[in-house]
Motif scaffolding. Structure first.
Motif, PDB file in Angstrom:
ATOM      1  N   ARG B 170      40.299  29.537  35.431  1.00 43.22           N
ATOM      2  CA  ARG B 170      41.729  29.800  35.199  1.00 43.22           C
ATOM      3  C   ARG B 170      41.941  30.990  34.267  1.00 43.22           C
ATOM      4  O   ARG B 170      42.935  31.688  34.368  1.00 43.22           O
ATOM      5  CB  ARG B 170      42.399  28.545  34.623  1.00 43.22           C
ATOM      6  CG  ARG B 170      42.553  27.457  35.677  1.00 43.22           C
ATOM      7  CD  ARG B 170      42.999  26.168  35.042  1.00 43.22           C
ATOM      8  NE  ARG B 170      42.073  25.740  34.023  1.00 43.22           N
ATOM      9  CZ  ARG B 170      42.198  24.609  33.333  1.00 43.22           C
ATOM     10  NH1 ARG B 170      43.233  23.834  33.521  1.00 43.22           N
ATOM     11  NH2 ARG B 170      41.302  24.279  32.427  1.00 43.22           N
ATOM     12  N   GLU B 173      41.926  33.965  36.453  1.00 38.13           N
ATOM     13  CA  GLU B 173      43.188  34.055  37.195  1.00 38.13           C
ATOM     14  C   GLU B 173      44.319  34.512  36.276  1.00 38.13           C
ATOM     15  O   GLU B 173      45.117  35.370  36.646  1.00 38.13           O
ATOM     16  CB  GLU B 173      43.540  32.690  37.803  1.00 38.13           C
ATOM     17  CG  GLU B 173      42.696  32.357  39.024  1.00 38.13           C
ATOM     18  CD  GLU B 173      42.690  30.864  39.337  1.00 38.13           C
ATOM     19  OE1 GLU B 173      43.622  30.150  38.890  1.00 38.13           O
ATOM     20  OE2 GLU B 173      41.750  30.417  40.012  1.00 38.13           O
ATOM     21  N   ALA B 174      44.353  33.911  35.083  1.00 40.73           N
ATOM     22  CA  ALA B 174      45.397  34.284  34.123  1.00 40.73           C
ATOM     23  C   ALA B 174      45.334  35.776  33.823  1.00 40.73           C
ATOM     24  O   ALA B 174      46.348  36.469  33.805  1.00 40.73           O
ATOM     25  CB  ALA B 174      45.227  33.481  32.837  1.00 40.73           C
ATOM     26  N   SER B 175      44.103  36.258  33.633  1.00 38.20           N
ATOM     27  CA  SER B 175      43.915  37.664  33.339  1.00 38.20           C
ATOM     28  C   SER B 175      44.447  38.533  34.474  1.00 38.20           C
ATOM     29  O   SER B 175      45.148  39.517  34.255  1.00 38.20           O
ATOM     30  CB  SER B 175      42.423  37.936  33.087  1.00 38.20           C
ATOM     31  OG  SER B 175      42.204  39.311  32.964  1.00 38.20           O
ATOM     32  N   ASP B 177      46.659  37.612  36.767  1.00 38.01           N
ATOM     33  CA  ASP B 177      48.107  37.448  36.853  1.00 38.01           C
ATOM     34  C   ASP B 177      48.839  38.326  35.840  1.00 38.01           C
ATOM     35  O   ASP B 177      49.946  38.781  36.079  1.00 38.01           O
ATOM     36  CB  ASP B 177      48.496  35.981  36.597  1.00 38.01           C
ATOM     37  CG  ASP B 177      48.061  35.093  37.756  1.00 38.01           C
ATOM     38  OD1 ASP B 177      47.694  35.669  38.807  1.00 38.01           O
ATOM     39  OD2 ASP B 177      48.061  33.864  37.602  1.00 38.01           O
ATOM     40  N   LEU B 178      48.195  38.514  34.715  1.00 37.07           N
ATOM     41  CA  LEU B 178      48.829  39.337  33.678  1.00 37.07           C
ATOM     42  C   LEU B 178      48.603  40.823  33.927  1.00 37.07           C
ATOM     43  O   LEU B 178      48.859  41.655  33.075  1.00 37.07           O
ATOM     44  CB  LEU B 178      48.315  38.945  32.302  1.00 37.07           C
ATOM     45  CG  LEU B 178      48.745  37.529  31.864  1.00 37.07           C
ATOM     46  CD1 LEU B 178      47.972  37.086  30.634  1.00 37.07           C
ATOM     47  CD2 LEU B 178      50.249  37.486  31.618  1.00 37.07           C
TER      48      LEU B 178
END
Lengths: 270, 278
Positions: B170, B173-175, B177-178
């Motif tokens: 995650r 993914e977060a990285s 998404d940002l």
């Protein structure tokens, strides 16, 4: 990325695959395949020195791994029952047995045993009735002792990890139902840790069977299979060595694959 | 009582075949060589003062061990990354097994395989056929380095794989998404979080290499001399046991130092010292 990884696997397997391939080559050259032949295997298997070395290695591997499996398992169980300080001492010594380079283990064992023998042998000679005085020397015993050290550490580590992953509740339930500690061990604990003991035994066997450097120091007049192979390599590379190497590879491959299958259960859990 | 019986055999084995032998070589390292070879009691620091006589072996080992470990790292990291992040989970166990298995097969045979390939009748012979004559591959530092990478690659891949596998997807993914570039996600998140595995791998490989004998012997042909080779020579040929013991004690001291440094770094970056050899 995939191509790179594929290349690394090729790198890992091509050299040994070529040794296997050329062990079936009827010619002597490493650069040209002449035809299929099993003559090098025939030659290897009818070589009495080689067969004796194989027998020596099997005896040593079997004994050292067997002792390690029994004592290592006992130690793993015993370590569950002691305080943190005792456990830390054992853990440290087992870690040392694994981390100290084989070359140093070999030297230290050689030095200590040579010193011990030079002390004990004259004493034996002076107290022994008759002329057929037994003389302690390097050989099976010293190799088994040195291999057993690493192997025991290995078995203890593997079995301990398995025990740690077991639930305490089932053991306690067994006790609550008035099973004796021995019955609990036999019926509850042993069946669950058996795969890890067998895996430890197989890894220890493989280690002992493949070890060159420790045995090189403490073998005395005995010749193990790796020592024999090493000596023949130094005399010159021959196709017969390819056949021996292939047999050694196949033997350890079979053992390690069985060991990994036995340990897979644990892997998925962790 | 039962506990003592359970631990007794292992304790006896550890004391008799690990602790006492180790004390023996420490004692020997302060002794003198007997005229006919072997050991003669003494208390002298002469053996340690003489370590310089094997400076070449120390220099070779202390340069090629870290270089070898770094070379292993360069090859191992992409493989470990692929296995942990990219590989199809259905094939993952098999692919990991394929990396581990060679490590547990005979080091002698695997090193011999390269000796066979690099020797006169192997690759140089093939090169000769296409016009490059007199290429020497065997008995060079390059051959030793190749043997090192070949022999110890599995031991580097495995701990890195273990630490990458634990990595929380995650975060990646977060990285993304940002709006982070995959490149900066990799160097900003993946690499730092895999450092414990990297440190474990480097420590393991370096430590084992410090005591290596077979690879320099078979692929270096006595020209690329390691501490292990010096020890074999001193104990089995020239029978200078006190000097050999001094070198062995020094070697163990170096190993312990490497281990402590690695543990310290691993502790600082992520608080794990676990090593998984299987």
């Amino acid at each position: 990325m995939r191509a790179l990884v594929f290349a690394v696997y090729l790198f890992l397997y091509t050299p040994i695959a070529l040794v296997v391939l050329f062990s079936f080559n009827s010619g002597r050259n490493a650069s040209e395949l002449v035809g299929f032949s099993t003559q090098w295997y025939g030659r290897a298997l009818s070589n009495p020195f080689l067969m004796e070395a194989l027998q020596t290695s099997l005896i040593i591997a079997f004994t050292s791994a067997g002792l390690a499996a029994v004592f290592g398992t006992m130690a793993a169980i015993g370590l569950e029952r002691v305080g943190p300080r005792v456990r830390a001492i054992f853990d440290g010594l087992f870690a040392a047995a694994i981390v100290v380079p084989g070359v140093v283990i070999g030297i230290a064992t050689l030095v200590a045993l040579a010193e011990l023998f030079s002390f004990v042998n004259p004493m034996l000679a002076s107290v022994w009735p008759g002329t057929n005085v037994p003389k302690l020397s390097l050989g099976y015993g010293s190799i088994i002792a040195a291999h057993g050290l690493f192997s025991m550490a290995l078995v203890t580590m593997i079995v301990k990890a398995r025990i740690a992953s077991l639930g305490r509740d089932i053991v306690e339930a067994s006790g609550d139902l008035y099973a004796s500690p021995l019955t609990t061990f036999r019926e509850i604990v042993l069946p669950q840790i058996r795969p890890s003991i067998v895996a430890g035994f197989l890894l220890a066997f493989t280690f002992s069977f493949d070890d060159f450097i420790i045995a090189f120091f403490v073998a005395g007049s005995k010749t193990t299979l790796p020592i024999y192979v090493f000596a023949s390599i130094r005399r010159g590379v021959t196709p017969e060595i390819n056949a021996v190497a292939t047999m050694v590879l196949v033997a350890s491959l079979v053992l390690i694959v069985i060991a990994r299958i036995l340990m897979r259960e644990k892997k998925i859990a962790s | 009582m039962v506990t003592a019986m359970l631990l007794g055999p292992a304790a006896a084995w550890l004391v008799v075949f690990l602790v006492l032998p180790f004390i023996a070589i420490i004692v020997f390292s302060f002794g003198e060589r007997a005229p006919e070879g072997g050991y003669q009691p003494a208390f002298t620091l002469a053996q340690f003062a003489n370590l310089g006589a094997r400076a070449a072996a120390f220099a070779n080992t202390l340069t090629l061990a870290p270089i070898g470990a770094l070379a292993c790292l360069l090859v191992a990291y992409p493989v470990a990354y692929y296995l942990a992040v990219k590989a199809d989970p259905r094939h993952r166990m098999l692919l990991v097994s394929l990396v581990v298995v060679p490590f547990w097969t005979s080091m002698l045979v695997r090193t011999y395989a390269w000796m066979y390939l690099l020797g006169g009748r192997g690759i140089p012979h093939l090169l000769d056929l296409v016009g490059f004559s007199d290429v020497r591959l065997l008995n060079t530092p390059g051959a030793v380095l190749l043997g090192i990478v070949y022999g110890y690659l599995p031991l580097m891949i495995l701990p890195i794989y273990v630490s990458l596998e634990k990595l929380d997807r995650r975060l990646l993914e977060a990285s993304a998404d940002l709006g982070a570039h995959p490149f900066s996600t990799f160097f900003g998140i993946t690499v730092p979080l895999s450092l414990p595995g990297v440190m474990t791998g480097i420590a393991l490989v370096t430590i084992l290499l410090l005591g290596e004998y077979l690879i320099p012997q078979l692929l270096g042909g006595g020209k690329v001399f390691f501490i292990g080779n010096a020890l074999v020579d001193l104990f089995l040929q020239s029978r200078n046991w006190p000097f050999g013991s001094a070198i062995a004690v020094t070697l163990v001291a170096v190993v312990v130092m490497v281990l402590l440094i690695a543990m310290r770094i691993a502790w600082r970056v992520a608080g794990t010292r676990q090593v998984d050899l299987m």
